[in-house]
Design an enzyme around this catalytic site. Structure first.
Site, PDB file in Angstrom:
ATOM      1  N   ASP A  55      11.055   7.707  -1.695  1.00  0.00           N
ATOM      2  CA  ASP A  55       9.907   7.161  -1.639  1.00  0.00           C
ATOM      3  C   ASP A  55       8.966   7.571  -0.728  1.00  0.00           C
ATOM      4  O   ASP A  55       7.903   6.773  -0.630  1.00  0.00           O
ATOM      5  CB  ASP A  55       9.832   5.507  -1.566  1.00  0.00           C
ATOM      6  CG  ASP A  55      10.928   5.035  -3.127  1.00  0.00           C
ATOM      7  OD1 ASP A  55       9.872   4.789  -3.835  1.00  0.00           O
ATOM      8  OD2 ASP A  55      11.953   4.579  -2.954  1.00  0.00           O
ATOM      9  N   ARG A  77      14.140   2.716   2.879  1.00  0.00           N
ATOM     10  CA  ARG A  77      12.975   3.131   3.064  1.00  0.00           C
ATOM     11  C   ARG A  77      12.346   2.880   4.523  1.00  0.00           C
ATOM     12  O   ARG A  77      11.459   3.531   5.108  1.00  0.00           O
ATOM     13  CB  ARG A  77      11.883   2.204   2.260  1.00  0.00           C
ATOM     14  CG  ARG A  77      12.005   2.538   0.661  1.00  0.00           C
ATOM     15  CD  ARG A  77      10.727   2.400  -0.076  1.00  0.00           C
ATOM     16  NE  ARG A  77       9.682   3.261   0.483  1.00  0.00           N
ATOM     17  CZ  ARG A  77       8.270   2.814   0.250  1.00  0.00           C
ATOM     18  NH1 ARG A  77       8.138   2.152  -0.667  1.00  0.00           N
ATOM     19  NH2 ARG A  77       7.446   3.649   0.858  1.00  0.00           N
ATOM     20  N   ARG A  81      10.120  -7.808  -0.893  1.00  0.00           N
ATOM     21  CA  ARG A  81      10.135  -6.882   0.238  1.00  0.00           C
ATOM     22  C   ARG A  81       9.634  -7.459   1.619  1.00  0.00           C
ATOM     23  O   ARG A  81      10.063  -6.973   2.648  1.00  0.00           O
ATOM     24  CB  ARG A  81       9.567  -5.364   0.048  1.00  0.00           C
ATOM     25  CG  ARG A  81       9.706  -4.731  -1.305  1.00  0.00           C
ATOM     26  CD  ARG A  81      11.042  -4.064  -0.806  1.00  0.00           C
ATOM     27  NE  ARG A  81      11.473  -3.435  -2.102  1.00  0.00           N
ATOM     28  CZ  ARG A  81      10.955  -2.026  -2.424  1.00  0.00           C
ATOM     29  NH1 ARG A  81       9.906  -1.452  -1.687  1.00  0.00           N
ATOM     30  NH2 ARG A  81      11.332  -1.672  -3.583  1.00  0.00           N
ATOM     31  N   HIS A 139       4.558  -5.282  -5.365  1.00  0.00           N
ATOM     32  CA  HIS A 139       3.691  -5.640  -4.249  1.00  0.00           C
ATOM     33  C   HIS A 139       2.493  -6.295  -4.663  1.00  0.00           C
ATOM     34  O   HIS A 139       1.793  -6.153  -5.533  1.00  0.00           O
ATOM     35  CB  HIS A 139       3.367  -4.283  -3.584  1.00  0.00           C
ATOM     36  CG  HIS A 139       4.275  -3.286  -2.685  1.00  0.00           C
ATOM     37  ND1 HIS A 139       4.419  -2.182  -2.855  1.00  0.00           N
ATOM     38  CD2 HIS A 139       5.326  -3.901  -1.958  1.00  0.00           C
ATOM     39  CE1 HIS A 139       5.440  -1.830  -2.308  1.00  0.00           C
ATOM     40  NE2 HIS A 139       6.206  -2.918  -1.657  1.00  0.00           N
ATOM     41  N   CYS A 176      -0.840   3.172  -2.629  1.00  0.00           N
ATOM     42  CA  CYS A 176       0.589   3.529  -1.863  1.00  0.00           C
ATOM     43  C   CYS A 176       0.394   4.715  -1.464  1.00  0.00           C
ATOM     44  O   CYS A 176       1.281   5.126  -0.506  1.00  0.00           O
ATOM     45  CB  CYS A 176       1.657   3.418  -3.142  1.00  0.00           C
ATOM     46  SG  CYS A 176       1.617   2.010  -4.332  1.00  0.00           S
TER      47      CYS A 176
END
Ligand code: GLY
Length: 260
Positions: free
Chosen positions: A60, A85, A130, A160, A247
């Site tokens: 990612d 991540r 998250r 998100h 992103c």
């Protein structure tokens, strides 16, 4: 000088984290070409592209937005909610240390940059799978000396907060009303995405232009009807990895903050 930090598409992208999407094959060559076109558009809009080092084993890594918040006074290095991540942040911290003093979130805080929508000196932070309460509280404490307000926001349906709402002009947001209420953001007006394009709320505002996925033409028309300049680009392969246009970069002025 406007800076856009990006990070190359990893050959392992198909092994990315997925929360709301089913896994599909990803054409890495195509994703890489789409990412190159993205960098090119940002460059045309005046951003100097600064690439973080490739991280081929971190699927990612291309979604660099989640690793940091770059504000005018400080760069906050996040602690991403996905343990895998967290390995992405060290290289980004090294890179950003050339531009800002750093502040780092620490356990038990978790926070993904994609959950943070900045409107001047207010940071709306999505409570998500998250980003936890400790993440919101640590961010509030770290930024209190700089006079930022941190406001938690509820949303559903997507990974998100910025999949559900982004800023597209000084007074305008683009939002999916099924996923997030626009009331926390008032008096800003929220243009709703076309109901057939639920993933269409993620737009990247840069230098007065909206960089926007070509997959959502009906929502794009809504922005154009409101007089906004929109640059469309194909990011369909990156979308399969549950990523979108915000992103893939950290955009900021070398010297002051860029608002999204
Ligand atoms: N694949 C993007 C993420 O889950 O963080």
């Amino acid at each position: 000088m406007l800076i856009a930090v990006t990070r190359p598409v990893s050959p392992t992208l198909a092994q990315c984290e997925l929360t709301h999407l089913a896994r599909e094959p990803i054409d890495i060559a195509r994703a890489t070409a789409q990412h190159a076109a993205y960098e090119e558009r940002l460059g045309e809009l005046g951003a100097g592209i600064v690439r973080a080092p490739a991280a081929p084993d971190l699927p990612d890594a291309v979604f660099v937005e989640d690793t940091a918040l770059v504000l005018a006074e400080v760069a906050v290095i996040t602690r991403p909610g996905s343990p895998r991540r967290r390995l992405e942040t060290a290289a980004v911290a090294t890179l950003l240390s050339a531009y800002r003093p750093l502040a780092c979130l620490t356990p038990p805080a978790t926070l993904d940059g994609g959950d943070v929508l900045q409107i001047e000196r207010t940071l709306f932070v999505g409570r998500s799978s998250r980003t936890n309460e400790a993440g919101v509280e640590q961010l509030r404490r770290l930024l209190a000396p700089f006079d930022y307000r941190v406001i938690p926001v509820e949303f559903t349906g997507c990974l998100h907060l910025k999949s559900a709402v982004t800023r597209i002009a000084d007074e305008l947001l683009l939002a999916n009303p099924d996923w997030v209420s626009s009331s926390p953001f008032r008096p800003l007006e929220a243009i709703p995405v076309d109901a057939r394009e639920p993933y269409g709320a993620n737009a990247l505002r840069i230098a007065g232009t909206v960089v926007y996925p070509a997959q959502f033409p009906r929502t794009r028309d809504r922005m154009v009807e409101r007089g906004l300049g929109v640059v469309s680009l194909d990011c369909s392969e990156l979308a399969k990895a549950e990523g979108a246009v915000t992103c893939c970069s950290l955009v900021f002025q070398d010297g002051e903050s860029a608002y999204r």
